[in-house]
Design an enzyme around this catalytic site. Structure first.
Site, PDB file in Angstrom:
ATOM      1  N   HIS A 139      -9.240  -7.493   7.325  1.00  0.00           N
ATOM      2  CA  HIS A 139      -7.816  -7.642   7.671  1.00  0.00           C
ATOM      3  C   HIS A 139      -7.644  -8.671   8.794  1.00  0.00           C
ATOM      4  CE1 HIS A 139      -7.702  -3.245   6.264  1.00  0.00           C
ATOM      5  NE2 HIS A 139      -6.853  -3.855   5.456  1.00  0.00           N
ATOM      6  N   GLY A 180      -5.951 -10.928   0.501  1.00  0.00           N
ATOM      7  CA  GLY A 180      -7.401 -11.087   0.380  1.00  0.00           C
ATOM      8  C   GLY A 180      -7.849 -11.210  -1.064  1.00  0.00           C
ATOM      9  N   GLN A 181      -8.845 -12.076  -1.277  1.00  0.00           N
ATOM     10  CA  GLN A 181      -9.443 -12.194  -2.614  1.00  0.00           C
ATOM     11  C   GLN A 181     -10.287 -10.968  -2.946  1.00  0.00           C
ATOM     12  OE1 GLN A 181     -11.030 -16.019  -1.860  1.00  0.00           O
ATOM     13  NE2 GLN A 181      -9.685 -17.029  -3.341  1.00  0.00           N
ATOM     14  N   GLN A 211      -5.069  -7.695  -7.674  1.00  0.00           N
ATOM     15  CA  GLN A 211      -3.811  -7.526  -6.927  1.00  0.00           C
ATOM     16  C   GLN A 211      -3.235  -8.887  -6.529  1.00  0.00           C
ATOM     17  OE1 GLN A 211      -3.126  -4.604  -3.573  1.00  0.00           O
ATOM     18  NE2 GLN A 211      -3.642  -6.389  -2.338  1.00  0.00           N
ATOM     19  N   MET A 252     -16.086  -5.624   3.092  1.00  0.00           N
ATOM     20  CA  MET A 252     -15.434  -4.711   4.033  1.00  0.00           C
ATOM     21  C   MET A 252     -14.254  -4.040   3.361  1.00  0.00           C
ATOM     22  SD  MET A 252     -15.660  -6.782   7.533  1.00  0.00           S
ATOM     23  CE  MET A 252     -17.251  -7.282   8.147  1.00  0.00           C
TER      24      MET A 252
END
Ligand code: AMP
Length: 309
Positions: free
Chosen positions: A35, A148-149, A154, A185
């Site tokens: 994040h 994020g990839q 999504q 992560m």
């Protein structure tokens, strides 16, 4: 940093920022380095940075971990403050759907994007994501939103929604942040309590990176590379709690399954380690993660020399 819990306060502040360039990072909290890498990217392209923290009930199925999803409010706010976030939108649970969320208007992404991969085991998941993300976009009205990839399907759903609904927002993809051993992560990693859980969770990135390495070594047939990777990495006797849900090759743009591995192919995987569901993916155009080279006592195949397919 402003902490905002109501739509009215958010709208008032947003209005006063009409001359700013706004970037936005939607999250479900339990913030980690992944994040933070998104937040850093978002910060670098705007004059005001908004982060939302909201565990979205619409995207969880009835048997899923909505109630158990980690909530680390104080720590998250501290991290946001340290990162120079200008505004955290932390809506009260009823704020986004005061009359209950079953009866609200939903955003339904195209079937070809969601009737596969994670959408198969999580029916309605991407509708829940798209619906809440669109609401957040309408409230925050960002110029840029960073995703994020790590959640590639999504990201594809959101990119489609922005294009299809003509939203004046630029979506910025950010690479997957990984632990040194290659594990992507994730907020759910904190459920991996034992060393064995952790070792089994790592199988996911090992599967992906093995397919990637096989491709680099010249193997072009997706089915063959996927079978070989499973053969090399998975050993039920060593990893009894690891349940692979899927390991698949798709076109990075269309998300259609592909038989031939190419530069524009993305390999995606989902698995459960005990009750913990994890997802990960790599693009074949990405360089191999250094963890791919770490030999592991439990798998000599993992340290196969380049060229030995
Ligand atoms: P979440 O809080 O899991 O809903 O994730 C919020 C955003 O962070 C999404 O855009 C995710 O794709 C992104 N994200 C989660 N984990 C990672 C990671 N390891 N690396 C990069 N982005 C991530």
């Amino acid at each position: 940093m402003k902490l905002v819990e109501t739509i009215a306060d958010l709208r008032a502040i947003r209005q006063s920022w009409n001359n700013e360039i706004i970037s936005f990072v939607p999250t479900m909290g339990a913030l980690h380095q992944g994040h933070l890498s998104l937040i850093e990217k978002a910060k670098s392209i705007a004059t005001k940075l908004v982060v939302s923290i909201y565990v979205n009930p619409l995207q969880f199925g009835p048997q899923e971990d909505f109630n158990r999803y980690p909530r680390t409010r104080e720590q998250d706010l501290e991290l946001c403050e340290q990162q120079g976030v200008d505004l955290v939108f932390y809506p009260f649970m009823d704020e986004l759907h005061p009359e209950g969320f079953e009866s609200i208007t939903h955003v339904v992404p195209p079937a070809n994007l969601v009737d596969q991969l994670c959408g198969l085991s999580r029916p309605g998941h991407f509708t829940g994501v798209a619906t809440i993300v669109l609401k957040l976009f309408n409230l925050v009205q960002p110029h840029y939103a960073v995703f994020g990839q790590k959640d590639a399907q999504q990201l594809a759903v959101i990119e489609h929604m922005v294009r299809d609904l003509n939203l004046p927002i630029t979506i910025i993809p950010a690479p997957t942040a990984r632990e040194a051993d290659g594990l992507a992560m994730s907020s759910r990693n904190r459920y991996l309590h034992s060393a064995s859980d952790r070792q089994q969770a790592r199988l996911l990135s090992r599967l992906l990176m093995t397919v990637q390495e096989l491709y680099y070594q010249g193997l072009e047939t997706a089915d063959e590379a996927i079978s070989l990777a499973k053969e090399r990495v998975l050993d039920e006797s060593l990893y009894p709690d690891f349940q692979l849900e899927y390991l698949a090759a798709v076109n990075s743009e269309t998300f259609m399954p592909t038989c031939i591995l190419k530069e524009d192919t993305r390999i995606l995987a989902a698995a459960k380690v005990g009750p913990v569901r994890l997802i990960d993916n790599v693009a074949l155009s990405e360089p191999l993660h250094p963890a791919r080279m770490i030999s592991d006592a439990s798998s000599e195949a993992f340290a196969l020399p380049i060229g030995q397919v």
